[in-house]
Enzyme design. Structure first.
Site, mmCIF file in Angstrom:
data_model
loop_
_atom_site.group_PDB
_atom_site.id
_atom_site.type_symbol
_atom_site.label_atom_id
_atom_site.label_comp_id
_atom_site.label_asym_id
_atom_site.label_seq_id
_atom_site.Cartn_x
_atom_site.Cartn_y
_atom_site.Cartn_z
ATOM 1 N N ASP A 102 4.003 1.337 -1.196
ATOM 2 C CA ASP A 102 4.051 -0.130 -0.694
ATOM 3 C C ASP A 102 5.568 -0.239 0.205
ATOM 4 O O ASP A 102 6.614 -0.531 -0.547
ATOM 5 C CB ASP A 102 3.896 -1.019 -1.671
ATOM 6 N N ASP A 275 3.377 -3.117 7.062
ATOM 7 C CA ASP A 275 2.880 -3.153 5.685
ATOM 8 C C ASP A 275 2.083 -2.378 5.329
ATOM 9 O O ASP A 275 0.703 -2.305 5.782
ATOM 10 C CB ASP A 275 2.564 -4.876 5.217
#
Length: 393
Positions: A102, A275
């Site tokens: 992440d 992201d």
């Protein structure tokens, strides 16, 4: 307000839109393999999960009061998404945890599924840790322990969260957070920020620069090991041409970009984020509406995505992102939801779909371009790859 980009056709096609490289010697190997998996049963849940994550980004940009952010995120959301996972060892016994990679968060933690067992390398700090991701959250205790990413990437004293409770992690064990360390502010009691795995690899002399480079590839099947996380520089075998860098903006891995579709300007010099924790490509509503009008997509109630006909697909043009003065084009094929996965989101087997800070460049974008997250120089980089123009979908 965001909308998600990813088109369906009747073929139904789902639209997937909801400089010089630094080369490090490959000996020792400074990379770890990544495996792509998905947990998707509904296009509606997929879009809602991404929107909840987008809202968490916007809330944090407004305030670092995590208690206030959690109040705003009290509506439950089913966390459905494509994810890339890394197998990470923790402790003297090198217990393996399957962690979600992440860039939109920075805490590394374990224990959501495989429980953490302290060993001779473990130190309980006694500090409480809690992080909310919009579509998931965890809380627990912060430990210091050895973390092994690979035989050449061993961190002797890494601060990690150990979950006592968690929600929304699809049977995975936690998160490998590789965002900027600013994002750890306020997450652990008694400390201002927490050094990330990248910070510690650099401070312990394992890597020469605080740089993480990511290679993904589009695929229509599940559980494929086709990604790479490279620490300390870039892997020249994973991209073509040169890397274009642009200054990082905001707390996240933020960038500015222009977006055009044919002769239509979709976005002009707006800021957003890159992201790995977001599946689709999200645009703010006005920009998304321009894209839908230009492509002719119509909302498909069954999936919650937008649908185009075969004729409209054949007429699709490149969606062009201008970043740092360089154009990066999502081909028509890159704009559609993989046909073979239509049934996973509630569509028919013959269809493909369209999914919408001002934007989030998620996997739809990152699987077509090599990405570099450079803390040392406070910048983000992109390059084309062999998959940029692939007809994988």
């Amino acid at each position: 307000m965001f909308s998600a980009l990813s088109l369906l056709t009747s073929v139904t096609l789902a639209l997937n839109i909801a400089a010089k490289p630094v080369i490090i010697d490959r000996s020792p190997v400074l990379s770890i393999p990544l495996t792509k998996i998905h947990n998707i049963t509904s296009g509606h849940n997929l879009v809602a999960s991404g929107l909840a994550r987008a809202q968490s980004f916007k809330d944090r940009a407004k305030t670092h009061d995590l208690a206030e952010i959690r109040k705003r995120q009290s509506v439950p959301v089913t966390n459905e998404m494509f994810i890339y996972i890394a197998s990470v060892g923790v402790g003297a016994s090198d217990t393996k945890y399957q962690l979600i990679v992440d860039t939109g968060s920075s805490n590394t933690w374990v224990g959501a599924t495989t429980k953490y067992v302290p060993s001779s390398t473990s130190t309980d700090t006694g500090d409480r840790v809690s992080v909310s991701y919009g579509s998931g959250e965890f809380s627990g205790t912060e430990y210091i322990d050895q973390v092994t990413l690979s035989s050449s990437l061993v961190i002797k004293s890494q601060s990690i969260g150990v979950a006592s409770s968690s929600a929304g992690f699809m049977g995975k064990d936690g998160i490998l957070g590789i965002g900027p360390d600013d994002l750890t502010e306020g997450t652990v009691s008694g400390v201002s920020t927490v050094p990330t795995v990248t910070d510690n690899l650099f401070s312990q002399g394992t890597i020469a620069e605080k740089v993480v480079a990511i290679s993904f590839e589009p695929t229509t099947t599940d559980a494929v090991t086709n990604g790479e996380l490279f620490f300390g520089g870039t892997d020249s075998s994973k991209f073509t041409g040169s890397i274009t860098y642009t200054n990082r903006t905001g707390d996240y891995w933020g960038i500015n970009q222009n977006v055009t579709y044919g002769s239509t300007t979709i976005q002009s010099s707006l800021s957003g984020i890159v992201d790995t924790g977001t599946t689709l490509l999200y645009l703010e509503e006005n920009s998304f509406d321009k894209y839908i009008e230009a492509t002719g997509g119509t909302l498909d109630p069954a999936t919650g995505l937008y649908k185009i006909t075969t004729a409209q697909y054949n007429a699709l043009e490149n969606l062009v992102f201008t970043i740092g003065g360089t154009e990066f084009s999502l081909t028509p094929n890159a704009q559609i939801w993989p046909r073979s996965l239509n049934t996973n989101i509630g569509g028919s087997a013959s269809s493909g779909g369209e999914a919408g800070f001002n934007f989030i460049n998620g996997y739809v974008f990152l699987e077509r371009f090599y990405s570099v997250f450079d803390t040392t120089n406070n910048r983000v980089g992109f390059a084309t790859t062999a998959s940029t123009t692939a007809n994988t979908n």
